[in-house]
Design a protein around this motif. Structure first.
Motif, short mmCIF file in Angstrom:
data_model
loop_
_atom_site.label_atom_id
_atom_site.label_comp_id
_atom_site.label_asym_id
_atom_site.label_seq_id
_atom_site.Cartn_x
_atom_site.Cartn_y
_atom_site.Cartn_z
N TRP A 298 0.74 -1.09 0.02
CA TRP A 298 -0.08 0.00 0.12
C TRP A 298 0.97 1.39 -0.06
O TRP A 298 0.65 2.16 -0.53
N LEU A 299 2.12 1.38 0.76
CA LEU A 299 2.75 2.44 0.79
C LEU A 299 3.47 2.72 -0.38
O LEU A 299 3.68 3.99 -1.16
N GLN A 300 3.56 1.51 -1.14
CA GLN A 300 4.36 1.78 -2.38
C GLN A 300 3.41 2.34 -3.50
O GLN A 300 3.70 3.10 -4.29
N ALA A 301 2.07 1.92 -3.36
CA ALA A 301 1.19 2.48 -4.30
C ALA A 301 0.94 3.95 -4.02
O ALA A 301 0.40 4.70 -5.13
N ARG A 302 0.81 4.30 -2.78
CA ARG A 302 0.99 5.73 -2.50
C ARG A 302 1.98 6.51 -3.52
O ARG A 302 1.34 7.36 -4.10
N ARG A 303 3.01 6.29 -3.30
CA ARG A 303 4.13 6.82 -4.07
C ARG A 303 3.96 6.78 -5.43
O ARG A 303 4.06 7.73 -6.11
N ARG A 304 3.64 5.55 -6.06
CA ARG A 304 3.32 5.46 -7.53
C ARG A 304 2.22 6.27 -7.93
O ARG A 304 2.16 6.58 -8.87
N GLY A 305 1.09 6.28 -7.05
CA GLY A 305 -0.11 6.83 -7.52
C GLY A 305 0.04 8.35 -7.77
O GLY A 305 -0.48 9.03 -8.75
N ARG A 345 7.49 21.46 -11.13
CA ARG A 345 7.30 20.12 -11.30
C ARG A 345 8.29 19.29 -10.33
O ARG A 345 7.98 18.14 -9.77
N GLU A 346 9.64 19.77 -10.42
CA GLU A 346 10.60 19.25 -9.50
C GLU A 346 10.20 19.28 -8.00
O GLU A 346 10.36 18.25 -7.27
N SER A 347 9.96 20.22 -7.60
CA SER A 347 9.67 20.49 -6.11
C SER A 347 8.32 19.75 -5.80
O SER A 347 7.94 19.26 -4.69
N LEU A 348 7.40 19.36 -6.53
CA LEU A 348 6.23 18.97 -6.27
C LEU A 348 6.70 17.56 -6.08
O LEU A 348 6.05 16.72 -5.58
N GLY A 349 7.51 17.18 -7.06
CA GLY A 349 7.89 15.67 -7.05
C GLY A 349 8.69 15.26 -5.70
O GLY A 349 8.35 14.24 -5.19
N LEU A 350 9.38 16.14 -5.39
CA LEU A 350 10.02 15.79 -3.96
C LEU A 350 9.29 16.09 -2.92
O LEU A 350 9.13 15.20 -2.14
N LEU A 351 8.10 16.81 -2.94
CA LEU A 351 7.10 16.90 -1.86
C LEU A 351 6.39 15.72 -1.90
O LEU A 351 5.97 14.94 -0.63
N PHE A 352 5.78 15.22 -2.87
CA PHE A 352 5.19 13.99 -3.14
C PHE A 352 5.48 12.63 -2.67
O PHE A 352 4.74 11.71 -2.35
N THR A 353 6.91 12.59 -2.88
CA THR A 353 7.67 11.13 -2.44
C THR A 353 8.33 11.59 -1.05
O THR A 353 8.56 10.50 -0.62
N ASP A 354 7.90 12.65 -0.41
CA ASP A 354 8.41 12.82 0.94
C ASP A 354 7.59 12.35 1.89
O ASP A 354 6.33 12.38 1.84
N PRO A 355 8.12 11.41 2.61
CA PRO A 355 7.10 10.80 3.99
C PRO A 355 6.32 11.64 4.74
O PRO A 355 5.16 11.23 5.19
N VAL A 356 6.81 12.82 5.00
CA VAL A 356 5.92 13.81 5.63
C VAL A 356 4.66 14.10 4.82
O VAL A 356 3.62 14.47 5.60
N TRP A 357 4.59 13.76 3.39
CA TRP A 357 3.36 14.25 2.56
C TRP A 357 2.22 13.25 3.01
O TRP A 357 0.89 13.64 2.87
N GLN A 358 2.54 12.22 3.60
CA GLN A 358 1.76 10.95 3.96
C GLN A 358 1.05 11.26 5.20
O GLN A 358 0.25 10.37 5.89
N LEU A 359 1.48 12.25 5.97
CA LEU A 359 1.24 12.35 7.45
C LEU A 359 -0.11 13.57 7.53
O LEU A 359 -0.03 14.30 6.67
N ALA A 360 -0.76 13.29 8.45
CA ALA A 360 -1.93 14.15 8.95
C ALA A 360 -1.53 15.03 9.97
O ALA A 360 -0.74 14.81 10.89
#
Length: 360
Positions: A298-305, A345-360
């Motif tokens: 599931w965590l890999q699917a989040r990153r890929r999505g 696009r580069e900064s969004l790519g870093l943000l979306f793959t950062d673990p922090v983006w998965q947190l609430a």
């Protein structure tokens, strides 16, 4: 080749037709959560859809899910008694728990059992006899031609029932009222909501204190949500709870600002892989929550999505980004980049793959 679907309401409609209509509803719901004018309310609705889960696969008419959403939304400013009463009378929930198969003389206990265990008292706070009697109280629900429920008096057991020590001619409404007069209902619902709103469960004493305070407040839903969100534990634990996939995806969409059809189709496809296809919970207990989402697949699917969203040229071409990604965009500072940063696009790519983006 796409075949024409029979009219809604036709018995045993083809699965492909239901699937097509469900996908359209999912896309609309994702769009509402990302861009709707009542996003705060819709996020609360999504929260309660996890407490009162219904799968589209169990239904013949997707409009039932739209009515469930509306019933939840209309109860948000009231009490849990209001909400539970609306859910007991909700066609989608009743069908999902075999409520329409519950008749006088031949009760079906499925709805009653989940009502007592999940939606009110909680496990260990009732006896098997209470389930049997509650099932009798819930007999007789039928669905009219308008898709709404009514009580068929010929199928409803109107005789006296004894539930939690009280004897009366209980029906669905009076049963809900009686269950919500039990302090154990307040405790069970607070215990179910806490991981979804705050994070890891606190001490039993803390849960008991909050649930008793909520009970004294008449089970007011606005009061409870304020207390949960403003609790010291929520403030101190910001950025420590793993967020639901649907929250991560819709806030990513909102940041991208793209309402291109590709954005919603990519979101739908990958949410299923992340374990949270909208309106398709895995069980009557709803979706996983917080640390229950820690699963490598599931965590890999989040990153890929999220990468798929960012890589789609139509989505990127239709973006409406802020000029700068501000520090407030994440619950805590990202690990792989510094904010503020240009919204590229580069900064969004870093943000979306950062673990922090998965947190609430």
């Amino acid at each position: 080749m796409i075949t024409a679907c029979p009219p809604i309401g036709t018995p045993k409609r083809p699965f492909d037709c239901k699937r097509r209509e469900a996908r359209a509803l999912q896309a609309r719901w994702i769009e509402q959560l990302a861009f709707g004018e009542q996003r705060d309310q819709d996020e609360l609705v999504q929260l309660w859809l996890g407490i009162f889960p219904v799968s589209w696969r169990q239904l013949n008419d997707m409009r039932m899910l739209e009515r469930q959403i509306l019933a939840i939304r209309e109860s948000l400013q009231g009490s849990y008694t209001d909400l539970l009463g609306a859910m007991v009378q909700d066609a989608a929930l009743q069908i999902s728990l075999n409520g329409l198969s519950n008749h006088r003389g031949k009760p079906n206990e499925n709805l009653a059992r989940e009502l007592l265990e999940l939606f009110s008292l909680g496990e260990g706070n009732y006896a098997e006899r209470d389930v049997i009697e509650a099932a009798r109280a819930l007999t007789g629900y039928r669905m009219g031609k308008d898709g709404r429920l009514f009580i068929d008096t010929r199928r409803h057991d109107d005789s006296a029932k004894t539930i939690l020590g009280k004897t009366e001619r209980f029906n669905g409404a009076s049963l809900v009222g009686w269950l919500c007069q039990q302090p154990s209902t307040a405790h069970n619902i607070v215990k179910r909501l806490w991981p979804r709103v705050v994070g890891s469960l606190p001490s039993p004493q803390r849960l008991q204190t909050l649930s008793l305070a909520w009970f004294r407040e008449g089970l007011s839903l606005p009061w409870l949500m304020r207390e949960l969100r403003r609790s010291p534990e929520a403030i101190a634990g910001g950025g420590q709870r793993l967020d639901d996939p649907i929250k991560v995806v819709t806030r990513s969409l909102a940041l991208l600002g793209s309402r291109h059809p590709d954005a919603f189709s990519i979101s739908q496809m990958h949410l299923s892989r992340m374990g949270q296809e909208p309106f398709d919970p895995p069980s009557v207990k709803g979706w996983p929550v917080n640390e229950e989402w820690i699963n490598l697949r599931w965590l890999q699917a989040r990153r890929r999505g999220l990468q798929a969203l960012l890589a789609d040229e139509e989505v990127w071409a239709s973006r409406r980004l802020p000029q700068v990604l501000s520090p407030s965009i994440a619950p805590i500072p990202p690990l792989t980049m510094e904010l503020p940063a240009p919204a590229s696009r580069e900064s969004l790519g870093l943000l979306f793959t950062d673990p922090v983006w998965q947190l609430a």
